[in-house]
Write a protein that holds these residues in place. Structure first.
Motif, PDB file in Angstrom:
ATOM      1  N   ARG A 200      -2.452 -23.296  60.416  1.00  0.00           N
ATOM      2  CA  ARG A 200      -3.681 -22.522  60.633  1.00  0.00           C
ATOM      3  C   ARG A 200      -4.298 -22.028  59.331  1.00  0.00           C
ATOM      4  O   ARG A 200      -5.434 -21.553  59.320  1.00  0.00           O
ATOM      5  CB  ARG A 200      -3.386 -21.325  61.539  1.00  0.00           C
ATOM      6  CG  ARG A 200      -2.981 -21.709  62.958  1.00  0.00           C
ATOM      7  CD  ARG A 200      -2.435 -20.515  63.698  1.00  0.00           C
ATOM      8  NE  ARG A 200      -1.209 -20.016  63.039  1.00  0.00           N
ATOM      9  CZ  ARG A 200      -0.537 -18.956  63.456  1.00  0.00           C
ATOM     10  NH1 ARG A 200      -0.943 -18.288  64.512  1.00  0.00           N
ATOM     11  NH2 ARG A 200       0.554 -18.563  62.821  1.00  0.00           N
ATOM     12  N   GLU A 208     -18.711 -27.915  58.746  1.00  0.00           N
ATOM     13  CA  GLU A 208     -18.072 -28.136  60.042  1.00  0.00           C
ATOM     14  C   GLU A 208     -16.723 -27.436  60.160  1.00  0.00           C
ATOM     15  O   GLU A 208     -16.200 -27.246  61.269  1.00  0.00           O
ATOM     16  CB  GLU A 208     -17.897 -29.634  60.309  1.00  0.00           C
ATOM     17  CG  GLU A 208     -17.108 -30.376  59.244  1.00  0.00           C
ATOM     18  CD  GLU A 208     -17.975 -30.977  58.147  1.00  0.00           C
ATOM     19  OE1 GLU A 208     -17.543 -31.983  57.559  1.00  0.00           O
ATOM     20  OE2 GLU A 208     -19.082 -30.449  57.888  1.00  0.00           O
ATOM     21  N   ASP A 209     -16.140 -27.031  59.029  1.00  0.00           N
ATOM     22  CA  ASP A 209     -14.860 -26.330  59.080  1.00  0.00           C
ATOM     23  C   ASP A 209     -14.973 -24.984  59.783  1.00  0.00           C
ATOM     24  O   ASP A 209     -13.992 -24.499  60.364  1.00  0.00           O
ATOM     25  CB  ASP A 209     -14.312 -26.116  57.664  1.00  0.00           C
ATOM     26  CG  ASP A 209     -13.922 -27.416  56.984  1.00  0.00           C
ATOM     27  OD1 ASP A 209     -13.703 -28.407  57.699  1.00  0.00           O
ATOM     28  OD2 ASP A 209     -13.857 -27.436  55.738  1.00  0.00           O
ATOM     29  N   ALA A 211     -16.777 -24.218  62.446  1.00  0.00           N
ATOM     30  CA  ALA A 211     -16.683 -24.386  63.896  1.00  0.00           C
ATOM     31  C   ALA A 211     -15.220 -24.530  64.320  1.00  0.00           C
ATOM     32  O   ALA A 211     -14.790 -23.969  65.338  1.00  0.00           O
ATOM     33  CB  ALA A 211     -17.490 -25.607  64.337  1.00  0.00           C
ATOM     34  N   MET A 212     -14.444 -25.275  63.543  1.00  0.00           N
ATOM     35  CA  MET A 212     -13.024 -25.428  63.841  1.00  0.00           C
ATOM     36  C   MET A 212     -12.297 -24.096  63.701  1.00  0.00           C
ATOM     37  O   MET A 212     -11.441 -23.743  64.529  1.00  0.00           O
ATOM     38  CB  MET A 212     -12.396 -26.467  62.914  1.00  0.00           C
ATOM     39  CG  MET A 212     -10.942 -26.783  63.225  1.00  0.00           C
ATOM     40  SD  MET A 212     -10.228 -28.003  62.080  1.00  0.00           S
ATOM     41  CE  MET A 212     -11.294 -29.399  62.424  1.00  0.00           C
ATOM     42  N   ALA A 213     -12.637 -23.344  62.664  1.00  0.00           N
ATOM     43  CA  ALA A 213     -11.987 -22.051  62.455  1.00  0.00           C
ATOM     44  C   ALA A 213     -12.315 -21.076  63.582  1.00  0.00           C
ATOM     45  O   ALA A 213     -11.444 -20.332  64.048  1.00  0.00           O
ATOM     46  CB  ALA A 213     -12.405 -21.461  61.107  1.00  0.00           C
ATOM     47  N   ALA A 215     -12.846 -21.785  66.596  1.00  0.00           N
ATOM     48  CA  ALA A 215     -12.075 -22.187  67.774  1.00  0.00           C
ATOM     49  C   ALA A 215     -10.621 -21.741  67.698  1.00  0.00           C
ATOM     50  O   ALA A 215      -9.936 -21.644  68.726  1.00  0.00           O
ATOM     51  CB  ALA A 215     -12.145 -23.702  67.954  1.00  0.00           C
ATOM     52  N   LEU A 216     -10.128 -21.454  66.486  1.00  0.00           N
ATOM     53  CA  LEU A 216      -8.737 -21.041  66.309  1.00  0.00           C
ATOM     54  C   LEU A 216      -8.524 -19.547  66.521  1.00  0.00           C
ATOM     55  O   LEU A 216      -7.385 -19.087  66.623  1.00  0.00           O
ATOM     56  CB  LEU A 216      -8.245 -21.417  64.905  1.00  0.00           C
ATOM     57  CG  LEU A 216      -8.072 -22.908  64.609  1.00  0.00           C
ATOM     58  CD1 LEU A 216      -7.729 -23.107  63.129  1.00  0.00           C
ATOM     59  CD2 LEU A 216      -6.998 -23.522  65.489  1.00  0.00           C
TER      60      LEU A 216
END
Length: 379
Positions: A200, A208-209, A211-213, A215-216
């Motif tokens: 993590r 785009e990172d 959006a992934m972060a 979601a975490l």
């Protein structure tokens, strides 16, 4: 276990399109995530290295936190790290952690593993194994594979004995920027331990990172409800859910008496456990006399956003015999969607009567009830 810490936050964020450290993630500046983690883990001092002129941004991002201080960085990451080292009060073989601001999901377990490794080593590095196959290539054409055996993905925070790192930087050749700080120690003959990293603990590099972060981040789903009622009085129009409707009466209240917006404001505040509309906008305060109720609703949403939350959907029911709501329902939905920055299908406005019973049935007043679903960051 006492230690000092440095967060390197002087980058320009060219690949991300903006300085990453000031951008909000889960409602908090990226920099704040790491600062909170290091201070909570027991950092005795925290140097936050920022670009020249960015001290005010750091102060705003870290409002309310104690134990940190700003340091002006240099033209390179290595120069910024050395500026942070020079600013620390600790000396000798004190432990120091150096962390990239662009890795927000730092946890206490990773910090502990890095610090513990310094008992027997000059430096420590959290790593992850390389799981994907690696290929060389050029011009869009694949070349030979790369043996991933013995390859590791390096993360931060990297840990050091302070005097070891200072001596290593003193002999590092000028004009040759190091890959990272553990490379400086290794080149000077120091022994660097590798400890387990955390998947993590990703580095935010590209747009785009984020959006992934997002979601975490763990989130809670909560539901709040609100209710409001106002009596009818002389007038020529009425405000309902942010829309003015011609009518032979108006609703009486301290503000514009928009019962729909009042109930919805209370629903959002209730979902957060943040009091009610009267706590934030007392009817005894003359500044709210005749005020537009959309101000109250926007205030509630702003408080939700400041806590790292977001609104999922809302549902408002208006209870009255008159005026007829259906001809205006779509305008109300569109107005609420605009105020709340929600898609139209996440906004519901309904109307019902009480079959001529009670104060609404007798035409004495109008009532509204609302539900709001929110998400808040947290476990």
């Amino acid at each position: 276990m006492s230690f000092s810490a440095i967060i390197v936050a002087a980058g320009s964020g060219s690949r991300a399109g903006e300085p990453k450290q000031w951008r909000r993630l889960g409602g908090r500046p990226v920099l704040r995530w790491s600062a909170e983690a290091l201070l909570a883990a027991g950092a005795s001092e925290l140097a936050v290295v920022v670009a020249p002129g960015a001290e005010a941004l750091a102060a705003e991002a870290l409002t309310g936190l104690e134990g940190w201080f700003p340091v002006t960085g240099g033209a390179t990451r290595a120069a910024s790290v050395q500026a942070g080292l020079d600013a620390l009060k600790a000396g000798g073989d004190a432990r120091v952690l150096i962390h990239d601001a662009a890795r927000p999901f730092l946890d206490a377990a990773t910090i502990s593993r890095v610090l513990a490794a310094l008992d027997d080593h000059d430096a420590a590095l959290p790593v992850l194994p390389v799981a994907d196959s690696l290929r060389r290539g050029a011009d869009g054409t694949m070349g030979p594979s790369v043996d991933r055996d013995g390859l590791w993905r390096a993360q931060t925070p990297q840990g050091f004995r302070l005097d070891v790192l200072r001596r290593a930087y003193a002999v590092w050749p000028e004009g040759s920027p190091p890959t990272d700080d553990v490379e400086v120690v290794r080149a000077a003959g120091g022994v660097v331990a590798m400890v387990a990293g955390d998947a993590r603990l990703m580095k935010l590099t590209f747009p785009e990172d984020f959006a992934m972060a997002e979601a975490l981040i763990p989130r809670q789903t909560r539901v709040g409800q609100g209710f409001d009622a106002h009596r009818w009085g002389p007038g020529s129009s009425v405000w309902l859910c942010g829309v003015e409707i011609p009518h032979d009466q108006t609703l009486i209240g301290h503000s514009d008496a928009d019962a729909g917006l009042h109930a919805l404001t209370d629903a959002i505040l209730g979902a957060m456990g943040d009091g009610d509309i009267g706590d934030h906008f007392p009817p005894t305060d003359p500044q709210w006399k005749g005020a537009s109720s959309d101000r109250f609703l926007i205030h509630a949403v702003e408080r939700l956003t400041a806590r790292g939350g977001r609104l999922v959907n809302v549902d408002v029911t208006l209870i009255c015999e008159r005026p007829k709501v259906k001809p205006h329902r779509q305008a109300m939905r569109e107005r609420l969607a605009a105020l709340l920055s929600l898609p139209l299908d996440a906004v519901s406005v309904k109307a019902t009567t009480t079959e001529a019973m009670g104060f609404t049935g007798r035409g004495e007043g109008l009532a509204a009830q609302a539900l709001a679903t929110i998400e808040l960051t947290g476990s």
